[in-house]
Design an enzyme around this catalytic site. Structure first.
Site, PDB file in Angstrom:
ATOM      1  N   LYS A 101      18.090 -11.124   6.817  1.00  8.62           N
ATOM      2  CA  LYS A 101      16.651 -10.839   6.703  1.00  8.62           C
ATOM      3  C   LYS A 101      16.311  -9.537   7.430  1.00  8.62           C
ATOM      4  O   LYS A 101      15.578  -8.690   6.920  1.00  8.62           O
ATOM      5  CB  LYS A 101      15.833 -12.013   7.264  1.00  8.62           C
ATOM      6  CG  LYS A 101      15.892 -13.260   6.367  1.00  8.62           C
ATOM      7  CD  LYS A 101      15.319 -14.511   7.025  1.00  8.62           C
ATOM      8  CE  LYS A 101      15.587 -15.737   6.139  1.00  8.62           C
ATOM      9  NZ  LYS A 101      15.160 -17.009   6.719  1.00  8.62           N
ATOM     10  N   GLN A 120      13.333 -19.565  12.334  1.00 10.91           N
ATOM     11  CA  GLN A 120      14.447 -20.072  11.521  1.00 10.91           C
ATOM     12  C   GLN A 120      14.694 -21.542  11.837  1.00 10.91           C
ATOM     13  O   GLN A 120      14.767 -21.946  13.010  1.00 10.91           O
ATOM     14  CB  GLN A 120      15.708 -19.229  11.778  1.00 10.91           C
ATOM     15  CG  GLN A 120      16.873 -19.543  10.867  1.00 10.91           C
ATOM     16  CD  GLN A 120      16.627 -19.178   9.396  1.00 10.91           C
ATOM     17  OE1 GLN A 120      15.827 -18.297   9.086  1.00 10.91           O
ATOM     18  NE2 GLN A 120      17.306 -19.847   8.499  1.00 10.91           N
ATOM     19  N   ASP A 133       6.863 -17.812   5.615  1.00  9.74           N
ATOM     20  CA  ASP A 133       7.771 -18.836   5.081  1.00  9.74           C
ATOM     21  C   ASP A 133       7.010 -19.823   4.191  1.00  9.74           C
ATOM     22  O   ASP A 133       7.632 -20.588   3.449  1.00  9.74           O
ATOM     23  CB  ASP A 133       8.401 -19.640   6.233  1.00  9.74           C
ATOM     24  CG  ASP A 133       9.845 -19.228   6.506  1.00  9.74           C
ATOM     25  OD1 ASP A 133      10.514 -18.758   5.573  1.00  9.74           O
ATOM     26  OD2 ASP A 133      10.287 -19.413   7.654  1.00  9.74           O
TER      27      ASP A 133
END
Ligand code: GUN
Length: 290
Positions: free
Chosen positions: A52, A96, A119
């Site tokens: 990412k 994450q 997200d």
């Protein structure tokens, strides 16, 4: 059978985003900024977050990576989230997952400002997605939707089986495929560990989304001729053929299933690269929404 090339599609989308970043900068705007919080030493999570960050560099975003040991307290994480929420330079950020057991994952997700939740995990964004309002959509399902539209795959009225009901993939995927319009208008069945006759359900599907995290679970007897098969699985299995000592395995037994398919995604190089570009797209949108 046509292979769905997620790498190619993601490169195309990355080029489009890079172009938009250049326009923003040329017009005197601020560079979009994605931040990531990574906890612990899980190999998969480290790899994903590094990808990412690298993708941000490629397309001209600013990126920030905040790492913690797996002993970090919930309070410390919540304090960092509050800091990122208040930081005007950060357009969007992610934590994450998974997180260590002593941290309440849901509490962490709900602490993120929904306008920075790129997200799409915050209940506000999930709720908006369900009723079809503009929102940040979970990156993997959004990436799959993009693949279906890129390849002009017919979805209207199609029978779709989603295997797996996770909050990150299965659930949002089932919502997006059943919503009005294209890609959508599917008749969706969600299968999971308690489903009876899963193989039979699957064998009736025009579109199969395998997102259960069980290597090679979907076999040829579970797939009808001409089906579209999307493989979300990315389990690391030992391998003596790679330098790292492992390789990624999908949820579909590719060699035997692929000859029956009209379209299929490989692992790696199918859904994976699309997840990252969806996150970048969400961050670009977050920056534009300000
Ligand atoms: N873990 C597995 N997939 C994801 C994802 O898309 N985002 C985050 N934050 N964690 C994940």
């Amino acid at each position: 059978m046509e292979l769905i090339d997620g790498k190619k599609v993601s490169d195309t989308v990355k080029q489009e985003i890079t172009q938009k970043v250049t326009e923003i900068i040329n017009n005197g705007g601020k560079r979009p900024h994605l931040a990531a919080i990574l906890v612990g030493n899980d190999g998969g999570s480290i790899t994903y977050v590094n990808h990412k960050v690298k993708a941000c560099e490629q397309i001209g975003f600013t990126s920030t990576l905040q790492k913690y040991e797996d002993t970090v307290s919930e309070e410390e994480l919540l304090a960092k989230i509050a800091e990122f929420n208040a930081n005007n330079d950060i357009d969007g950020f992610i934590v994450q997952l998974p997180l260590p057991k002593h941290i309440n994952e849901q509490k962490i997700i709900e602490a993120i400002d929904p306008t920075k939740d790129v997200d799409g995990f915050h209940p506000v964004n999930v709720g908006k997605m369900v009723i079809g309002l503009p929102c940040f959509k979970s990156a993997t399902p959004a990436g799959i939707i993009k693949l279906l539209s890129f390849y002009n795959i017919e979805t209207s009225g199609k029978k779709c089986v989603v295997i797996g009901r996770s909050n990150i993939v299965g659930k949002p995927m089932s919502v997006l495929l059943s919503q009005k319009g294209y890609p959508g208008d599917c008749t969706v069945t969600v299968c999971h560990s308690r489903t009876q006759n899963l193989a039979e359900e699957c064998a009736q599907a025009d579109i199969v989304i395998a997102a259960l995290g069980s290597p090679e679970f979907v076999t040829k007897d579970m797939v009808k001729n001409g089906a579209v098969v999307i493989d979300v699985g990315t389990t690391r299995v030992p391998s003596d053929k790679t330098k790292s000592g492992w390789k990624l395995k999908g949820d579909v037994k590719f060699d035997e299933v692929s000859p029956k398919c009209s379209y299929i995604t490989p692992v790696p190089g199918g859904v994976g690269p699309m997840t990252i570009v969806s996150l970048l797209q969400n961050t670009l949108d977050a920056a534009a929404n300000k």
